[in-house]
Design a protein around this motif. Structure first.
Motif, short mmCIF file in Angstrom:
data_model
loop_
_atom_site.label_atom_id
_atom_site.label_comp_id
_atom_site.label_asym_id
_atom_site.label_seq_id
_atom_site.Cartn_x
_atom_site.Cartn_y
_atom_site.Cartn_z
N VAL A 158 0.84 -1.20 0.00
CA VAL A 158 0.00 0.00 0.00
C VAL A 158 0.87 1.25 0.00
CG1 VAL A 158 -1.62 1.34 1.40
CG2 VAL A 158 -1.98 -1.11 1.09
N PHE A 159 1.93 1.24 0.80
CA PHE A 159 2.83 2.40 0.88
C PHE A 159 3.50 2.66 -0.47
CE2 PHE A 159 7.15 4.05 1.72
CZ PHE A 159 6.81 5.27 2.29
N LEU A 160 4.03 1.62 -1.09
CA LEU A 160 4.68 1.79 -2.39
C LEU A 160 3.69 2.24 -3.46
CD1 LEU A 160 7.25 -1.14 -2.76
CD2 LEU A 160 7.68 1.26 -2.27
N CYS A 168 0.97 4.01 -3.05
CA CYS A 168 0.68 5.43 -2.85
C CYS A 168 1.80 6.30 -3.39
CB CYS A 168 0.47 5.71 -1.36
SG CYS A 168 -1.04 5.00 -0.68
N LEU A 169 3.06 5.87 -3.19
CA LEU A 169 4.18 6.64 -3.73
C LEU A 169 4.14 6.69 -5.26
CD1 LEU A 169 7.20 5.54 -1.50
CD2 LEU A 169 5.87 7.65 -1.37
N VAL A 170 3.83 5.55 -5.88
CA VAL A 170 3.76 5.51 -7.34
C VAL A 170 2.63 6.39 -7.85
CG1 VAL A 170 3.30 4.02 -9.32
CG2 VAL A 170 4.83 3.23 -7.52
N GLN A 171 1.46 6.32 -7.19
CA GLN A 171 0.34 7.16 -7.62
C GLN A 171 0.67 8.64 -7.45
OE1 GLN A 171 -2.83 4.76 -5.33
NE2 GLN A 171 -3.94 5.50 -7.13
N VAL A 212 5.33 18.92 -7.35
CA VAL A 212 5.90 18.04 -6.32
C VAL A 212 5.04 18.07 -5.07
CG1 VAL A 212 7.91 17.61 -4.86
CG2 VAL A 212 8.24 18.34 -7.22
N LEU A 213 4.63 19.27 -4.65
CA LEU A 213 3.77 19.39 -3.47
C LEU A 213 2.44 18.68 -3.68
CD1 LEU A 213 3.00 20.57 -0.71
CD2 LEU A 213 2.30 22.66 -1.90
N PHE A 214 1.79 18.94 -4.82
CA PHE A 214 0.51 18.30 -5.08
C PHE A 214 0.66 16.79 -5.31
CE2 PHE A 214 -0.64 22.72 -6.39
CZ PHE A 214 -1.65 22.89 -5.46
N GLY A 215 1.80 16.37 -5.85
CA GLY A 215 2.05 14.94 -5.98
C GLY A 215 2.15 14.27 -4.62
N ALA A 216 2.83 14.93 -3.67
CA ALA A 216 2.91 14.39 -2.31
C ALA A 216 1.53 14.32 -1.67
CB ALA A 216 3.85 15.25 -1.47
N MET A 217 0.70 15.34 -1.92
CA MET A 217 -0.66 15.32 -1.39
C MET A 217 -1.46 14.18 -2.00
SD MET A 217 -1.47 19.41 -1.30
CE MET A 217 -3.15 19.16 -0.73
N MET A 218 -1.25 13.90 -3.28
CA MET A 218 -1.94 12.78 -3.93
C MET A 218 -1.50 11.44 -3.33
SD MET A 218 -2.62 13.37 -7.98
CE MET A 218 -1.38 14.59 -8.36
N ALA A 219 -0.22 11.33 -2.97
CA ALA A 219 0.26 10.10 -2.35
C ALA A 219 -0.46 9.84 -1.04
CB ALA A 219 1.78 10.17 -2.13
#
Length: 363
Positions: free
Chosen positions: A217-219, A221-224, A241-248
């Protein structure tokens, strides 16, 4: 029926009734208790190390470990939940306005948009002879959808207190899992009619599968998050990058997940005239970011859990459909335990056949 059979039947019915009543009492809180068990199993090795550091004082170790886990794991989830509730409140107010006027104001704004209005005019030129009007066709549907979503929003607000109660119950259960978990495990294993070797295999299966599921699940989320950030970067959205981290982080939320970030971004692009970028981001979000978890998560979990990918996929999707978010963790575990028990039975049967020796020839 003699007296012995009657007493046995009465005892069986009594035990069944008691088990049913216990289930009825515990059923509303199975999710928080289940999450407490999952977190407790995953973090118990850390608790053992902490207990050794404090000289074996279990109460002190549990009292330190529980708030540490809450701060590390639970508080971010609660913060994310309140963020979602805040966004849902704004959506709730919007839906109230839509449901009040049947969506006329919303459709009027959409029709008046400088990019959409020419297309509506062209469509009406073809649908006019068929007596199909966009307003009369879509207004009832918009109102019905808004009313349904509004009903769900009201239920979510009503269940806010129950959610807080479940979080408190989960934290309390986690504390006692640390404090009494090993004793409860020994008592449960003592009543399982299996050899000690098989009990150890089942215990190892539970730890291995739970660790693999959370790792997967953790991996995932990182890929998504990474794929979502790439989509935002290509679409020209600032701070990808910020919004990608929020998506994770949002990928942990069932049903909506990463769409909480990329969908508003796509709508923003569309409303600002960036039709190609907005549509492209929406297609990327639906087809790749929000869908890839069902493809890659089983592969991530399969290798670490030492289970076939199909078993992980069926267990995760079936558990999610049957029991919600917790089912995505419990589903693969249940199938893994079933396969472990089946393997044990197969080995026992093979050993019995080998010990029996060759059968004497007939005749």
């Amino acid at each position: 029926m003699d007296r012995g059979h009657f007493l046995a039947l009465l005892g069986f019915l009594t035990v069944t009734l008691v088990l049913y009543l216990v289930y009825a009492i515990v059923a509303p809180f199975l999710a928080p208790l289940g999450w407490a068990a999952v977190i407790g199993v995953l973090t118990f090795p850390l608790y053992r190390k902490l207990r050794a550091v404090v000289g074996g004082r279990e109460l002190l170790a549990a009292g330190v470990m529980t708030p540490a886990v809450v701060i590390t794991l639970v508080v971010p989830v609660i913060g994310l939940t309140f963020f979602v509730v805040q966004e849902a409140t704004l959506a709730y107010q919007f839906l109230e306005r839509v449901a009040a006027d049947g969506g006329e104001a919303v459709l009027a704004k959409i029709r008046a948009h400088h990019l959409i209005h020419p297309w509506i005019t062209r469509i009406e030129a073809y649908t006019g002879p068929l007596s199909l009007e966009i307003d009369t066709t879509f207004l009832p549907e918009v109102k019905e959808v808004a009313a349904k979503v509004l009903g769900y929003s009201k239920e979510a607000v009503k269940n806010a207190f129950l959610f807080i109660l479940k979080i408190i119950l989960m934290v309390i259960a986690l504390f006692f899992i640390y404090l009494d978990g090993e004793r409860v495990q020994r008592r449960v294993l003592a009543i399982i009619p299996l050899p000690e070797q098989h009990k150890a295999e089942l215990t190892d299966t539970v730890r291995r599968v739970l660790t693999a599921v959370m790792f997967g699940v953790f991996l995932t989320c990182l890929v998504q998050g990474a794929l979502g950030g790439i989509g935002l970067l290509v679409a020209g959205i600032p701070s990808p990058v910020l919004f990608g981290a929020m998506m994770a982080v949002c990928a942990l939320i069932p049903m909506v997940g990463t769409a909480l970030i990329w969908l508003p971004a796509a709508i923003y692009l569309l409303l600002n005239g960036e039709v190609a970028r907005g549509v492209g981001l929406m297609i990327w979000g639906f087809a790749v970011v929000s869908s890839i978890d069902n493809v890659i998560r089983p592969f991530f979990i399969s290798g670490k859990a030492k289970l076939p990918v199909l078993v992980i996929a069926i267990g995760g999707l079936g558990g999610l459909a049957s029991f919600g978010l917790l089912g995505a963790v419990i589903g693969p575990l249940v199938l893994a335990l079933f396969l472990a028990l089946f393997d044990m039975y197969q080995k026992e049967m093979a050993g019995s056949d080998a010990n029996a020796g060759p059968r004497p020839e007939e005749g």
